[in-house]
Design a protein around this motif. Structure first.
Motif, mmCIF file in Angstrom:
data_model
loop_
_atom_site.group_PDB
_atom_site.id
_atom_site.type_symbol
_atom_site.label_atom_id
_atom_site.label_comp_id
_atom_site.label_asym_id
_atom_site.label_seq_id
_atom_site.Cartn_x
_atom_site.Cartn_y
_atom_site.Cartn_z
ATOM 1 N N LEU A 1 -65.911 -22.659 4.290
ATOM 2 C CA LEU A 1 -66.793 -22.127 5.421
ATOM 3 C C LEU A 1 -67.999 -22.882 5.540
ATOM 4 O O LEU A 1 -68.509 -23.073 4.444
ATOM 5 C CB LEU A 1 -67.081 -20.728 5.045
ATOM 6 N N LEU A 2 -68.353 -23.496 6.421
ATOM 7 C CA LEU A 2 -69.719 -24.238 6.923
ATOM 8 C C LEU A 2 -70.687 -23.027 6.616
ATOM 9 O O LEU A 2 -71.020 -22.149 6.879
ATOM 10 C CB LEU A 2 -69.724 -24.454 8.255
ATOM 11 N N GLY A 3 -71.416 -23.778 5.469
ATOM 12 C CA GLY A 3 -72.611 -23.059 4.827
ATOM 13 C C GLY A 3 -72.332 -21.754 4.009
ATOM 14 O O GLY A 3 -73.134 -21.185 3.552
ATOM 15 N N GLY A 4 -71.185 -21.460 3.458
ATOM 16 C CA GLY A 4 -70.467 -20.327 2.974
ATOM 17 C C GLY A 4 -69.668 -19.346 3.799
ATOM 18 O O GLY A 4 -70.306 -19.335 5.174
ATOM 19 N N PRO A 5 -68.919 -18.443 3.398
ATOM 20 C CA PRO A 5 -68.554 -17.528 4.160
ATOM 21 C C PRO A 5 -69.643 -16.392 4.804
ATOM 22 O O PRO A 5 -70.386 -16.117 4.100
ATOM 23 C CB PRO A 5 -67.937 -16.526 3.242
ATOM 24 N N GLY A 6 -69.628 -16.280 6.056
ATOM 25 C CA GLY A 6 -70.409 -15.433 6.816
ATOM 26 C C GLY A 6 -71.737 -16.115 7.356
ATOM 27 O O GLY A 6 -72.524 -15.649 7.863
ATOM 28 N N ARG A 7 -71.724 -17.388 6.905
ATOM 29 C CA ARG A 7 -73.400 -18.103 7.283
ATOM 30 C C ARG A 7 -73.491 -18.107 8.895
ATOM 31 O O ARG A 7 -74.514 -17.776 9.392
ATOM 32 C CB ARG A 7 -73.285 -19.555 6.723
ATOM 33 N N TYR A 8 -72.354 -18.337 9.594
ATOM 34 C CA TYR A 8 -72.328 -18.470 11.026
ATOM 35 C C TYR A 8 -71.298 -17.443 11.689
ATOM 36 O O TYR A 8 -70.140 -17.375 11.427
ATOM 37 C CB TYR A 8 -72.344 -19.828 11.407
ATOM 38 N N ARG A 9 -71.615 -16.656 12.427
ATOM 39 C CA ARG A 9 -70.807 -15.668 13.164
ATOM 40 C C ARG A 9 -70.102 -16.325 14.600
ATOM 41 O O ARG A 9 -70.916 -17.106 14.843
ATOM 42 C CB ARG A 9 -71.495 -14.329 13.376
ATOM 43 N N ASP A 10 -68.992 -15.856 14.756
ATOM 44 C CA ASP A 10 -68.216 -16.011 15.969
ATOM 45 C C ASP A 10 -69.278 -16.007 17.160
ATOM 46 O O ASP A 10 -69.823 -14.702 17.127
ATOM 47 C CB ASP A 10 -67.093 -15.157 15.904
ATOM 48 N N SER A 11 -69.227 -16.815 18.143
ATOM 49 C CA SER A 11 -70.213 -16.637 19.062
ATOM 50 C C SER A 11 -69.603 -15.941 20.472
ATOM 51 O O SER A 11 -70.094 -15.716 21.473
ATOM 52 C CB SER A 11 -70.873 -18.026 19.584
ATOM 53 N N GLY A 12 -68.267 -15.598 20.381
ATOM 54 C CA GLY A 12 -67.471 -15.236 21.455
ATOM 55 C C GLY A 12 -67.518 -16.247 22.692
ATOM 56 O O GLY A 12 -67.833 -17.297 22.419
ATOM 57 N N MET A 13 -66.752 -15.708 23.627
ATOM 58 C CA MET A 13 -66.551 -16.536 24.615
ATOM 59 C C MET A 13 -67.755 -16.841 25.695
ATOM 60 O O MET A 13 -68.677 -16.292 25.611
ATOM 61 C CB MET A 13 -65.227 -16.159 25.767
ATOM 62 N N MET A 14 -67.791 -18.056 26.277
ATOM 63 C CA MET A 14 -68.906 -18.485 26.916
ATOM 64 C C MET A 14 -69.211 -17.495 27.885
ATOM 65 O O MET A 14 -68.381 -16.916 28.705
ATOM 66 C CB MET A 14 -68.509 -19.966 27.705
ATOM 67 N N GLY A 15 -70.596 -17.207 27.965
ATOM 68 C CA GLY A 15 -71.048 -16.225 28.891
ATOM 69 C C GLY A 15 -71.097 -15.029 28.580
ATOM 70 O O GLY A 15 -71.934 -14.029 29.202
ATOM 71 N N PRO B 1 -72.393 -11.428 26.120
ATOM 72 C CA PRO B 1 -73.538 -11.260 25.242
ATOM 73 C C PRO B 1 -73.684 -12.009 23.681
ATOM 74 O O PRO B 1 -74.798 -12.138 23.140
ATOM 75 C CB PRO B 1 -73.650 -9.752 25.464
ATOM 76 N N GLU B 2 -72.596 -12.009 23.119
ATOM 77 C CA GLU B 2 -72.399 -12.530 21.635
ATOM 78 C C GLU B 2 -73.034 -13.866 21.718
ATOM 79 O O GLU B 2 -73.240 -14.038 20.482
ATOM 80 C CB GLU B 2 -70.831 -12.442 21.469
ATOM 81 N N ASN B 3 -72.880 -14.553 22.742
ATOM 82 C CA ASN B 3 -73.666 -15.941 22.688
ATOM 83 C C ASN B 3 -75.217 -15.891 22.175
ATOM 84 O O ASN B 3 -75.528 -17.097 21.710
ATOM 85 C CB ASN B 3 -73.612 -16.624 24.050
ATOM 86 N N ASP B 4 -75.701 -14.710 22.360
ATOM 87 C CA ASP B 4 -77.340 -14.883 22.431
ATOM 88 C C ASP B 4 -77.646 -13.975 20.983
ATOM 89 O O ASP B 4 -78.696 -13.664 20.580
ATOM 90 C CB ASP B 4 -78.079 -13.981 23.389
ATOM 91 N N VAL B 5 -76.658 -13.590 20.118
ATOM 92 C CA VAL B 5 -76.758 -12.773 19.059
ATOM 93 C C VAL B 5 -77.601 -13.593 18.107
ATOM 94 O O VAL B 5 -76.803 -14.711 17.752
ATOM 95 C CB VAL B 5 -75.634 -11.967 18.567
ATOM 96 N N PRO B 6 -78.586 -13.532 17.556
ATOM 97 C CA PRO B 6 -78.973 -14.220 16.149
ATOM 98 C C PRO B 6 -78.194 -14.337 15.006
ATOM 99 O O PRO B 6 -77.536 -13.455 14.827
ATOM 100 C CB PRO B 6 -80.474 -13.530 15.717
#
Length: 288
Positions: A85-99, A101-106
């Protein structure tokens, strides 16, 4: 199978299941030939839509943990032991489909600092020293933000790794030639009455479909059809594989798609070994 240290393949994907759909036959074939195959997955796919009703309680981190188990099973089916997993498990979360609100979650992959994320991949490149890297095009195949970001991270990491001492000789993008997709969907129409899916997806819904002249490599993985479909079936939260001899599958949209067991690529970096290669390592010397 004895590993061949002279050949090393790295694949960069956005979520668990992308690797099996796009490259399962390629991965199984090269692993069987002794090539060191490394998979880097950028998120755990916490935002995926779950198909089986009995698993729909899984969301967020719980779904990500479950999908890591699915990925482990899929890699076992393909004979690939090196997956990360890039950076280890859980380092980056799924961003959801384009457009969404999940796209903007830190913390989502779409919001990742490019050089920081690429740095994690550079570490893998410098460790494994691949001659070939496979990822998506600049649209991520179909516009998903995590796929687009995986492309950006992979291409940036290739550049940074070259500065740090390892040049990846060849980079390929996942593709499907339009003529192959159209022929497969024509066959699918004939098979639909016997399938658990009511209707097919559109050709344009298949990630990476391009005009045939852009294809620079094709890997015949028909001997690894069983391995690829088993790997896809391991991702049961995301993929339903039709039973029987004809390889068809559907995602949560319940639209049937063909399973491509010959997999296609476009060379993005490097020199082609032939007009249309049948080996991703074509033209690469053993000293690379």
């Amino acid at each position: 199978m004895t590993e061949d240290p002279a050949r090393r393949l790295l694949l960069v994907h956005a979520h668990p299941d992308d690797e099996s759909i796009n490259n399962g036959a390629t991965m199984a074939r090269y692993a069987d030939q002794g090539v060191h195959v490394t998979l880097v997955t950028c998120t755990l796919g916490e935002g995926g839509e779950v198909i089986p009703p009995e698993l729909r309680h899984l969301t967020g981190p719980a779904l990500g943990e479950y999908r890591l188990g699915e990925l482990t099973a899929a890699m076992r089916a393909l004979g690939v032991g090196d997956f990360r997993l890039l950076g280890g498990p859980g380092r980056y979360r799924d961003s959801g489909m384009m457009g969404l609100p999940e796209n903007d979650v830190p913390g989502c992959f779409w919001q990742a600092d490019l050089d920081e994320a690429a740095g994690h991949l550079v570490a893998v490149i410098l460790e494994t020293r691949p001659q070939v890297l496979v990822t998506y095009d600049d649209n991520g195949g179909y516009g998903h933000p995590d796929h687009i970001q995986a492309h950006r991270v992979a291409m940036r990491a290739v550049a940074l790794a070259a500065e740090a001492g390892h040049r990846v000789p060849k980079v390929y993008w996942n593709r499907v030639p339009r003529s192959v997709a159209e022929a497969a969907f024509a066959r699918l129409q004939d098979e639909l009455p016997g399938l658990p899916f009511d209707k097919p997806a559109a050709v344009e819904d298949v990630p990476g479909v391009v005009d045939d002249h852009r294809i620079t490599a094709e890997i015949d993985g028909t001997a690894y059809t069983t391995a690829k479909t088993a790997a896809m079936a391991a991702h049961a939260t995301q993929i339903e594989v039709a039973p029987g001899a004809a390889p068809w599958f559907a995602l949560s949209n319940e639209l049937a798609q063909p399973v491509f067991t010959t997999e296609y690529y476009e060379l993005a970096v490097g020199e082609p070994g032939a007009a249309r290669e049948t080996d991703l390592f074509a033209g690469i010397g053993e000293a690379s």
